[in-house]
Design a protein around this motif. Structure first.
Motif, PDB file in Angstrom:
ATOM      1  N   PRO A  16      57.462  74.449  74.575  1.00 20.00           N
ATOM      2  CA  PRO A  16      58.079  73.422  75.290  1.00 20.00           C
ATOM      3  C   PRO A  16      57.258  72.040  74.303  1.00 20.00           C
ATOM      4  O   PRO A  16      58.109  70.943  74.425  1.00 20.00           O
ATOM      5  N   SER A  17      56.311  72.200  73.810  1.00 10.19           N
ATOM      6  CA  SER A  17      55.561  70.972  73.466  1.00 10.19           C
ATOM      7  C   SER A  17      56.131  70.840  72.018  1.00 10.19           C
ATOM      8  O   SER A  17      55.871  69.775  71.130  1.00 10.19           O
ATOM      9  N   ASN A  18      56.697  71.847  71.445  1.00  6.00           N
ATOM     10  CA  ASN A  18      57.390  71.677  69.888  1.00  6.00           C
ATOM     11  C   ASN A  18      58.883  71.256  69.843  1.00  6.00           C
ATOM     12  O   ASN A  18      59.704  71.725  70.906  1.00  6.00           O
ATOM     13  N   GLU A  19      59.212  70.613  68.848  1.00  7.71           N
ATOM     14  CA  GLU A  19      60.756  70.474  68.700  1.00  7.71           C
ATOM     15  C   GLU A  19      60.723  71.186  67.117  1.00  7.71           C
ATOM     16  O   GLU A  19      60.426  70.547  66.215  1.00  7.71           O
ATOM     17  N   VAL A  20      61.127  72.303  66.958  1.00  9.02           N
ATOM     18  CA  VAL A  20      61.259  72.979  65.861  1.00  9.02           C
ATOM     19  C   VAL A  20      62.582  72.906  65.156  1.00  9.02           C
ATOM     20  O   VAL A  20      63.651  72.980  65.595  1.00  9.02           O
ATOM     21  N   ILE A  21      62.444  72.605  63.703  1.00  9.86           N
ATOM     22  CA  ILE A  21      63.569  72.521  62.843  1.00  9.86           C
ATOM     23  C   ILE A  21      63.281  73.758  61.753  1.00  9.86           C
ATOM     24  O   ILE A  21      62.308  73.782  61.094  1.00  9.86           O
ATOM     25  N   LEU A  22      64.167  74.757  62.258  1.00  5.57           N
ATOM     26  CA  LEU A  22      64.129  75.724  61.065  1.00  5.57           C
ATOM     27  C   LEU A  22      65.262  75.738  60.007  1.00  5.57           C
ATOM     28  O   LEU A  22      66.651  75.435  60.556  1.00  5.57           O
ATOM     29  N   MET A  23      64.837  75.279  58.896  1.00  5.72           N
ATOM     30  CA  MET A  23      65.853  75.286  57.938  1.00  5.72           C
ATOM     31  C   MET A  23      66.207  76.197  56.981  1.00  5.72           C
ATOM     32  O   MET A  23      65.094  76.792  56.404  1.00  5.72           O
ATOM     33  N   CYS A  24      67.332  76.778  57.078  1.00  5.18           N
ATOM     34  CA  CYS A  24      67.794  77.612  56.026  1.00  5.18           C
ATOM     35  C   CYS A  24      67.889  76.981  54.597  1.00  5.18           C
ATOM     36  O   CYS A  24      69.055  76.222  54.388  1.00  5.18           O
ATOM     37  N   VAL A  25      67.141  77.292  53.637  1.00  4.85           N
ATOM     38  CA  VAL A  25      67.007  76.348  52.384  1.00  4.85           C
ATOM     39  C   VAL A  25      67.903  76.988  51.398  1.00  4.85           C
ATOM     40  O   VAL A  25      67.193  77.478  50.371  1.00  4.85           O
ATOM     41  N   ASP A  26      69.041  76.796  51.472  1.00  3.13           N
ATOM     42  CA  ASP A  26      69.962  77.560  50.432  1.00  3.13           C
ATOM     43  C   ASP A  26      69.937  76.834  49.066  1.00  3.13           C
ATOM     44  O   ASP A  26      70.009  77.582  48.098  1.00  3.13           O
ATOM     45  N   THR A  55      69.823  86.210  66.836  1.00  2.00           N
ATOM     46  CA  THR A  55      69.907  87.536  67.374  1.00  2.00           C
ATOM     47  C   THR A  55      68.431  87.778  68.142  1.00  2.00           C
ATOM     48  O   THR A  55      68.476  88.383  69.130  1.00  2.00           O
ATOM     49  N   MET A  56      67.455  87.305  67.316  1.00  4.74           N
ATOM     50  CA  MET A  56      66.126  87.877  67.687  1.00  4.74           C
ATOM     51  C   MET A  56      65.474  86.675  68.815  1.00  4.74           C
ATOM     52  O   MET A  56      64.356  86.891  68.991  1.00  4.74           O
ATOM     53  N   GLY A  57      66.237  85.858  68.918  1.00  8.34           N
ATOM     54  CA  GLY A  57      65.693  84.842  70.082  1.00  8.34           C
ATOM     55  C   GLY A  57      65.260  83.745  69.899  1.00  8.34           C
ATOM     56  O   GLY A  57      64.804  82.976  70.490  1.00  8.34           O
ATOM     57  N   PHE A  58      65.640  82.919  68.892  1.00  5.68           N
ATOM     58  CA  PHE A  58      65.208  81.680  68.560  1.00  5.68           C
ATOM     59  C   PHE A  58      65.802  80.676  69.555  1.00  5.68           C
ATOM     60  O   PHE A  58      67.181  80.857  69.695  1.00  5.68           O
ATOM     61  N   SER A  59      65.000  79.921  70.261  1.00  3.17           N
ATOM     62  CA  SER A  59      65.821  79.143  71.141  1.00  3.17           C
ATOM     63  C   SER A  59      66.218  77.663  70.715  1.00  3.17           C
ATOM     64  O   SER A  59      65.280  77.026  70.078  1.00  3.17           O
ATOM     65  N   LEU A  60      67.545  77.778  71.027  1.00  4.13           N
ATOM     66  CA  LEU A  60      68.063  76.238  70.209  1.00  4.13           C
ATOM     67  C   LEU A  60      67.971  75.164  71.292  1.00  4.13           C
ATOM     68  O   LEU A  60      68.622  74.116  71.135  1.00  4.13           O
ATOM     69  N   GLU A  61      67.430  75.619  72.522  1.00  3.55           N
ATOM     70  CA  GLU A  61      67.194  74.343  73.646  1.00  3.55           C
ATOM     71  C   GLU A  61      66.125  73.575  72.871  1.00  3.55           C
ATOM     72  O   GLU A  61      64.954  74.109  72.852  1.00  3.55           O
ATOM     73  N   ASN A  62      66.599  72.179  72.493  1.00  2.00           N
ATOM     74  CA  ASN A  62      65.607  71.239  72.008  1.00  2.00           C
ATOM     75  C   ASN A  62      64.906  71.556  70.718  1.00  2.00           C
ATOM     76  O   ASN A  62      63.975  70.935  70.052  1.00  2.00           O
ATOM     77  N   ASN A  63      65.569  72.479  70.041  1.00  2.00           N
ATOM     78  CA  ASN A  63      65.310  72.937  68.655  1.00  2.00           C
ATOM     79  C   ASN A  63      66.503  73.130  67.710  1.00  2.00           C
ATOM     80  O   ASN A  63      67.572  73.071  68.468  1.00  2.00           O
ATOM     81  N   MET A  64      66.499  73.091  66.426  1.00  2.00           N
ATOM     82  CA  MET A  64      67.479  73.167  65.553  1.00  2.00           C
ATOM     83  C   MET A  64      67.277  74.449  64.586  1.00  2.00           C
ATOM     84  O   MET A  64      66.193  74.626  64.093  1.00  2.00           O
ATOM     85  N   ILE A  65      68.343  74.979  64.325  1.00  4.14           N
ATOM     86  CA  ILE A  65      68.490  75.969  63.089  1.00  4.14           C
ATOM     87  C   ILE A  65      69.454  75.053  62.273  1.00  4.14           C
ATOM     88  O   ILE A  65      70.496  75.016  62.708  1.00  4.14           O
ATOM     89  N   ILE A  66      69.057  74.769  60.964  1.00  2.00           N
ATOM     90  CA  ILE A  66      69.821  73.972  60.218  1.00  2.00           C
ATOM     91  C   ILE A  66      70.022  74.549  58.881  1.00  2.00           C
ATOM     92  O   ILE A  66      69.012  75.191  58.290  1.00  2.00           O
TER      93      ILE A  66
END
Ligand code: AMP
Ligand code: TRP
Length: 342
Positions: A48-58, A84-95
């Protein structure tokens, strides 16, 4: 009073560290990717102390002309795997990188403070030259685009593998060059977090697991393909009752990369003791654990792949927030450069 070295107005959320990392959609993912990149990002997303931005760098995947259609082909698979493997989108982003037009705009500003010599010294570019390939301008500019991914989101921490450390040094150099050129800290300088995860071995028991060596164990292939692949794992010739060394056993190493603590402990003990536990048994246990961890989620994975609209909807709140951050940083940069009419 000393001058600030970081911008005063950043987009950070109080109490959270913005962690940003990137994954190229250039092939279907395998157990090595899960161990080295996917699992660490998913774990970070649950802190919870992270705000993760996981970027799919196409965009980063396009730099080889002969493989320019691959990112478009593999993007959904990469996004679906993380979800599918459980990345939490709550307060985080996959972009998806190509959804954020501010990135190439800011890359242009960075390119205008970066010396050509810096890019000429980049490992990936030099490797392409020395292996007789004709590098594209995209490959040449790759480090600028990556630096832009980082600064466009005011990233504070950037976890990457050792092979990416030069790119992160370049990103810091570009931040400093830009801030110096405009006379104040406008871009945020990130901290690299160089991960020392060892590389997972492939089914040949010799080289790192890699799709290009054909020695990989896929994550969501049909069960019979997974079984076939695991049965191919090279082992030594120790017999059923001989004590075996888990450290040199590829079956155990692969299990260790994704299995539960119990499954790992069980196989380790049985191998060491030997009696009545051969490599065939170990492979069977590895197949079962793979089925439990990944196979049980195959349906969900395929659901996402077959319903890209649903996938896009899940990511939309993150894209909206990411666009807000990118727009704020873009404005900060344009103001610093005095661009615009008003
Ligand atoms: P690649 O498909 O080689 O671009 O790999 C993407 C990411 O997956 C890399 O940055 C690594 O973090 C990770 N990775 C790939 N292969 C392995 C491996 N054999 N062992 C551990 N991590 C790996
Ligand atoms: N270049 C990285 C790689 O090949 C991927 C990447 C692109 C990245 N942009 C990034 C990683 C930003 C971290 C932050 O693995």
């Amino acid at each position: 009073m000393s001058e600030p070295t970081q911008p005063v107005h950043t987009t950070h959320t109080v109490g959270r560290t913005r962690v940003l990392t990137g994954a190229k959609p250039t092939s279907d993912l395998h157990v090595g990717n899960y161990f080295g990149a996917i699992r660490p990002a998913i774990e970070a997303s649950h802190n919870p102390s992270n705000e993760v931005i996981l970027m799919c760098v196409d965009w980063h995947g396009l730099t080889d002309r002969s493989k320019i259609l691959e990112p478009g082909k593999y993007t959904a698979a990469v996004l679906a795997t993380y979800l599918t493997m459980g990345f939490s989108l709550e307060n985080n982003m996959i972009i998806l990188q190509s959804e954020i037009p501010e990135i190439p705009e800011i890359a242009w500003y960075l390119s205008c403070v970066s010396a050509v010599g810096l890019l000429e010294r980049a490992h990936a570019y030099k490797d392409a030259l020395s292996s007789g390939k004709e590098p594209t301008a995209g490959l040449f500019n790759y480090p600028i685009l990556m630096a832009s991914d980082i600064v466009t989101f005011d990233a504070q921490v950037v976890p990457v593998g050792k092979d990416q450390s030069q790119h992160l040094e370049y990103a810091s150099d570009m931040v400093r060059l830009f801030n110096n050129a405009v006379g104040r800290p406008v871009l945020f300088e990130p901290k690299p977090l160089i991960q020392s995860t060892p590389l997972l071995i492939g089914v040949d028991g010799e080289r790192k697991m890699s799709k290009s060596y054909g020695n990989h164990v896929p994550l969501f292939a049909p069960k019979k393909d997974i079984e076939k692949r695991i049965k191919e794992i090279k082992t030594d010739s120790k017999g059923l009752d001989d004590p075996k060394d888990p450290e040199t056993c590829a079956v155990f190493q692969i299990l260790k990369s994704f299995g539960s603590a119990e499954a790992i402990e069980y196989m380790e003990q049985r191998l060491r003791t030997g009696t009545g536990y051969g490599y065939g048994h170990a492979k069977k246990d590895l197949i079962d654990e793979h089925e439990r961890v990944f196979g049980s989620k195959r349906e969900l994975y395929e659901h996402y792949i077959n319903n890209p609209r649903e996938l896009a909807q899940k990511l939309e709140p993150g894209h909206t927030r990411a666009r807000q951050i990118a727009a704020t940083v873009r404005q900060r940069v344009r103001d610093a450069l005095n661009l615009g009419i008003l």
